[in-house]
Design a protein around this motif. Structure first.
Motif, mmCIF file in Angstrom:
data_model
loop_
_atom_site.group_PDB
_atom_site.id
_atom_site.type_symbol
_atom_site.label_atom_id
_atom_site.label_comp_id
_atom_site.label_asym_id
_atom_site.label_seq_id
_atom_site.Cartn_x
_atom_site.Cartn_y
_atom_site.Cartn_z
ATOM 1 N N LEU A 192 0.810 -1.210 0.000
ATOM 2 C CA LEU A 192 0.000 0.000 0.000
ATOM 3 C C LEU A 192 0.845 1.263 0.000
ATOM 4 N N LEU A 193 2.160 1.126 -0.122
ATOM 5 C CA LEU A 193 3.022 2.302 -0.028
ATOM 6 C C LEU A 193 3.183 2.970 -1.395
ATOM 7 N N TRP A 194 3.063 4.292 -1.400
ATOM 8 C CA TRP A 194 3.244 5.054 -2.632
ATOM 9 C C TRP A 194 4.534 4.684 -3.324
ATOM 10 N N THR A 195 5.603 4.705 -2.517
ATOM 11 C CA THR A 195 6.930 4.541 -3.096
ATOM 12 C C THR A 195 7.026 3.209 -3.838
ATOM 13 N N ASN A 196 6.469 2.145 -3.230
ATOM 14 C CA ASN A 196 6.504 0.842 -3.898
ATOM 15 C C ASN A 196 5.589 0.813 -5.114
ATOM 16 N N LEU A 197 4.406 1.403 -4.957
ATOM 17 C CA LEU A 197 3.429 1.361 -6.042
ATOM 18 C C LEU A 197 3.954 2.078 -7.277
ATOM 19 N N ILE A 198 4.587 3.242 -7.052
ATOM 20 C CA ILE A 198 5.101 4.013 -8.180
ATOM 21 C C ILE A 198 6.206 3.233 -8.892
ATOM 22 N N GLN A 199 7.092 2.641 -8.100
ATOM 23 C CA GLN A 199 8.205 1.912 -8.690
ATOM 24 C C GLN A 199 7.746 0.756 -9.561
ATOM 25 N N SER A 200 6.734 0.034 -9.081
ATOM 26 C CA SER A 200 6.348 -1.165 -9.818
ATOM 27 C C SER A 200 5.031 -0.967 -10.557
ATOM 28 N N SER A 201 4.665 0.302 -10.841
ATOM 29 C CA SER A 201 3.353 0.526 -11.464
ATOM 30 C C SER A 201 3.265 -0.157 -12.825
ATOM 31 N N GLY A 202 4.404 -0.307 -13.520
ATOM 32 C CA GLY A 202 4.385 -0.944 -14.831
ATOM 33 C C GLY A 202 3.951 -2.394 -14.781
ATOM 34 N N LYS A 203 4.140 -3.044 -13.619
ATOM 35 C CA LYS A 203 3.826 -4.474 -13.523
ATOM 36 C C LYS A 203 2.401 -4.731 -13.049
ATOM 37 N N LEU A 204 1.693 -3.680 -12.633
ATOM 38 C CA LEU A 204 0.350 -3.893 -12.098
ATOM 39 C C LEU A 204 -0.640 -4.134 -13.235
ATOM 40 N N GLU A 205 -1.670 -4.912 -12.903
ATOM 41 C CA GLU A 205 -2.664 -5.297 -13.906
ATOM 42 C C GLU A 205 -3.488 -4.089 -14.374
ATOM 43 N N PRO A 206 -3.389 -3.702 -15.664
ATOM 44 C CA PRO A 206 -4.055 -2.477 -16.108
ATOM 45 C C PRO A 206 -5.578 -2.487 -15.994
ATOM 46 N N THR A 207 -6.236 -3.638 -16.275
ATOM 47 C CA THR A 207 -7.712 -3.630 -16.220
ATOM 48 C C THR A 207 -8.204 -3.318 -14.812
ATOM 49 N N ILE A 208 -7.540 -3.921 -13.825
ATOM 50 C CA ILE A 208 -7.976 -3.699 -12.444
ATOM 51 C C ILE A 208 -7.752 -2.236 -12.068
ATOM 52 N N LEU A 209 -6.596 -1.697 -12.487
ATOM 53 C CA LEU A 209 -6.297 -0.323 -12.110
ATOM 54 C C LEU A 209 -7.245 0.664 -12.785
ATOM 55 N N SER A 210 -7.648 0.374 -14.022
ATOM 56 C CA SER A 210 -8.614 1.265 -14.670
ATOM 57 C C SER A 210 -9.916 1.275 -13.891
ATOM 58 N N LEU A 211 -10.333 0.091 -13.454
ATOM 59 C CA LEU A 211 -11.553 -0.017 -12.659
ATOM 60 C C LEU A 211 -11.385 0.738 -11.342
ATOM 61 N N ALA A 212 -10.231 0.544 -10.706
ATOM 62 C CA ALA A 212 -9.982 1.204 -9.420
ATOM 63 C C ALA A 212 -10.014 2.719 -9.577
ATOM 64 N N PHE A 213 -9.485 3.209 -10.695
ATOM 65 C CA PHE A 213 -9.406 4.664 -10.841
ATOM 66 C C PHE A 213 -10.787 5.313 -10.929
ATOM 67 N N VAL A 214 -11.738 4.599 -11.553
ATOM 68 C CA VAL A 214 -13.090 5.159 -11.620
ATOM 69 C C VAL A 214 -13.612 5.413 -10.211
ATOM 70 N N PHE A 215 -13.410 4.433 -9.330
ATOM 71 C CA PHE A 215 -13.894 4.594 -7.960
ATOM 72 C C PHE A 215 -13.109 5.674 -7.217
ATOM 73 N N LEU A 216 -11.794 5.700 -7.433
ATOM 74 C CA LEU A 216 -10.977 6.717 -6.761
ATOM 75 C C LEU A 216 -11.362 8.110 -7.239
ATOM 76 N N MET A 217 -11.624 8.212 -8.540
ATOM 77 C CA MET A 217 -11.997 9.506 -9.117
ATOM 78 C C MET A 217 -13.299 10.005 -8.510
ATOM 79 N N VAL A 218 -14.308 9.118 -8.457
ATOM 80 C CA VAL A 218 -15.591 9.521 -7.877
ATOM 81 C C VAL A 218 -15.407 9.869 -6.401
ATOM 82 N N GLY A 219 -14.626 9.048 -5.701
ATOM 83 C CA GLY A 219 -14.446 9.235 -4.265
ATOM 84 C C GLY A 219 -13.724 10.516 -3.923
#
Lengths: 482, 221
Positions: A192-219
């Motif tokens: 859950l750490l920014w520093t880790n997330l930013i470093q490995s953002s390229g490896k994260l699953e894009p479909t899940i993150l797109s879905l997550a962003f919709v909720f984060l954006m609304v929130g």
């Protein structure tokens, strides 16, 4: 060390003020606490400026050029607001609008709110960020209803419910983000750490993150006050005490936008598209247009300026969404100058409405003749906020406009239309208030000079000449958000 | 217990959570509403404990106990006490158009299933199939807050949403890290304190807890 002071002082001050209550020296303690926080903020900034980004407290805290500049801004505005509220709240107390318990509550919650904002900014953990954001909402809900009038209670209830619902969506987004991150980073706090997330953002699953962003954006977008999630904002700002309007508008909206921008960096890093940016641009442009046209219809002075906050948050969101070095630089500058100018305007608005005992713009007249500082303060504030040169907001809006013409030319007419309508609306409303004869019911009173003058001076100075260190600071932040 | 049995028990509990959510959507009596909320909390707590056992995550036991004390015992108790003190009538409101609300609720469930499909495909956990139900619970809580006009109902809708979120965290990833879960629990407690104060304020100012009366703040009066 400065980081620890930054967090502990407001929390400690909140506890002390809860016990001190309505005693005569409570406002002074409030100011002292905020001033100490400001000094710690400066020290932290110097630290980061000299030694670069840092991690502290077992990776629990993270400070880089982006959040340290917001931390300094937060501590500065909270200090000047504390100075302003000394006279303002004392007068409200004399008029009987706040009681003994109200004052106790006001001071303690003010400091708790400051603490929550610092925790939001400095934590490295997006789960804790969410908790701190909720704490910031909860600590201001009762402040909005401080006057206990039916409208104030209605506004606070709306704020509580809407932001509660909004922020719940953000938690769902955070859960999804954690779900994606856990696969790469392993379970536990590390994921859950920014520093880790930013470093490995390229490896994260894009479909899940797109879905997550919709909720984060609304929130978090609800908290930023973006249209169509903005309904709570004008009510909360117009019904609460003026110092609270100043910090809500000048600081809390910025903090929520900060959270959103960090999330955007992760999501765009994962999807390798401009997906998150496009969503932000859409929300931004709609906010600008709707707020600009709503400005025209307002009768209540605080309500009008809260619509102006929606417009400016729209501009910053749009610019962050647009991305690129120029737009991001413009957005960072815009967050700074908007929060300084807007809180300064709320200070003058507070004085003006106390002098006339009303927030109705038709009844506020002759400010320049009655109290030149308040009158001219509001005039210059209005000039600054609509983006007239040579104030800093002109610079930031100009940068954003240039980037828009280059990268998203189709958006340019909409942006210009919004800016023009807002310009006309604010001027049409402010001009009769500051000019004209003094009405018989206007009462002269002592005003808090320092906060107003200081804020406007900085907004003007940044517009005329960009100091080297600030420039370098922003460039570093732009690098981080690239 | 083998993994099949566990999955079946968890799915059953998830179905019960959804059922209580629908129950709350149409329940008219205020005590009934609080009972349903407490039941939902209980299903949630039990399913969390089972997931914790099956997946071997002891920290889920803490979450489970936290849910039990907070949402099954403490919050319903506070709500009951407040209602008693404020002398609210038992029948609080007539829900407008029950069939329509139910249909929207069902549509939300289907929507949740399609929305979480990519997550389900990726997940390897026992609990993957209940993420959709968790999202549906969140959405139904939201729907309840929009369609109902009573302050107490809105708060219960809010807490039901929180239940859904908690469920989502358990089902997607076997729970968030403990720091986060504790923080969320503290936030809910503070929120409970605040809405308690609010009920008193609203009740004394408006002479009722009907939010419909709070409509003075409008554009262009």
């Amino acid at each position: 060390m400065p980081l620890l002071i930054l967090l502990v002082v407001p929390l400690f001050a909140a506890v002390v003020l809860a016990f001190v209550g309505d005693r005569k020296y409570a406002p002074e303690i409030n100011i002292a606490g905020s001033a100490a926080t400001f000094l710690a903020g400066i020290a932290l900034a110097l630290d980061v400026y000299n030694n670069g980004p840092m991690l502290a407290g077992n990776k629990f805290f993270f400070v880089d050029a982006f959040n340290v500049y917001l931390a300094v801004l937060t501590s500065f505005v909270s200090m000047t607001t504390a100075i302003f509220s000394r006279r303002y709240m004392r007068r409200e107390r004399e008029h009987g609008r706040v009681g003994h318990w109200g004052m106790r509550f006001y001071h303690a919650m003010f400091q708790l709110f400051i603490f929550a904002m610092f925790l939001c900014l400095l934590t490295n953990n997006i789960g804790v960020l969410w908790i701190a954001m909720e704490l910031a909402t909860l600590s201001t809900v009762l402040l909005v209803s401080l006057y206990r009038t039916p409208t104030a209670i209605e506004a606070a209830w709306k704020y509580f419910i809407l932001c509660g619902v909004g922020i719940a969506q953000a938690l769902f987004g955070t859960v999804l983000l954690y779900f994606a991150a856990e696969k790469v980073l392993g379970e536990g706090g590390e994921a859950l750490l920014w520093t880790n997330l930013i470093q490995s953002s390229g490896k994260l699953e894009p479909t899940i993150l797109s879905l997550a962003f919709v909720f984060l954006m609304v929130g978090y977008g609800t908290k930023v006050g973006l249209v169509p999630l903005h309904n709570w904002l004008p009510d909360a700002h117009s019904e609460g005490p003026t110092p609270i309007s100043a910090v809500l508008s000048g600081l809390l909206l910025n903090i929520a936008l900060y959270a959103l921008v960090r999330c955007k960096a992760i999501v765009d890093g994962s999807t390798h598209t401009h997906y998150a940016g496009n969503i932000m641009m859409g929300f931004g442009i709609i906010s600008i247009l709707v707020a600009a046209f709503s400005l025209l219809r307002q009768k209540d002075i605080k309500r009008m300026f809260s619509y102006s906050s929606i417009e400016h948050m729209g501009i910053a969101t749009f610019a962050f969404g647009l991305g690129g070095p120029i737009a991001t630089y413009g957005a960072l500058l815009h967050m700074l100058v908007h929060s300084l100018a807007k809180s300064s305007i709320f200070f003058t608005v507070g004085h003006a409405s106390q002098m006339h005992r009303t927030q109705d713009m038709d009844k506020i007249k002759g400010l320049i003749r009655g109290k030149p500082l308040v009158g001219w303060g509001m005039m210059f504030g209005a000039m600054a906020i609509v983006g007239m040169p040579p104030f800093g907001i002109f610079t930031s809006e100009f940068l954003i406009l240039t980037a828009t013409i280059k990268d998203a030319p189709l958006m340019t007419p909409f942006l210009l239309l919004g800016l023009a309508v807002a310009f006309a609306a604010v001027f049409r409303k402010v001009q009769p208030m500051v000019a004209g004869e003094i009405p018989p019911y206007q009462k002269s009173m002592k005003v808090a000079h320092l906060p107003m003058l200081l804020h406007m001076a900085i907004v003007l100075a940044v517009g005329l000449y960009m100091p080297g260190f600030l420039n370098q600071w922003f460039h570093k932040a732009v690098q981080i958000l690239k | 217990m083998d993994i099949q049995t566990v999955a079946q028990i968890i799915n059953f509990l998830a179905a019960m959570v959804l059922l209580t959510a629908f129950g709350m959507l149409v329940q008219r009596r205020i005590y009934g509403l609080i009972h349903l909320f407490a039941w939902q909390g209980l299903f949630l707590s039990v399913s969390t404990a089972i997931v914790g056992y099956a997946a071997g995550r002891p920290h889920l036991y803490i979450s489970s106990v936290l849910t039990l004390t907070l949402k099954v015992i403490l919050l319903p108790y506070i709500l009951n006490a407040l209602i008693h003190k404020l002398k609210i009538r038992k029948e609080i409101e007539t829900v407008v158009n029950v069939p329509l609300t139910m249909l929207i609720g069902i549509a939300l469930v289907i929507f949740s299933y399609s929305l979480t499909a990519p997550v389900r495909e990726m997940s390897t956990l026992v609990t993957r199939s209940i993420l959709a139900i968790a999202l549906a619970t969140v959405m139904i809580g939201l729907l309840m807050m929009i369609t109902r006009r009573h302050a107490v109902t809105q708060i219960i809708g809010f807490l039901a949403m929180e239940n859904g979120l908690f469920f989502a965290a358990t089902s997607a990833t076997y729970g968030m890290p403990l720091v986060v879960e504790l923080g969320v629990a503290i936030d809910i407690l503070i929120a409970a304190f605040i809405f308690g104060i609010f009920f008193f304020h609203i009740n004394t100012t408006f002479d009722s807890l009907d939010v419909e009366q709070m409509a003075r703040l409008k554009e262009g009066e």
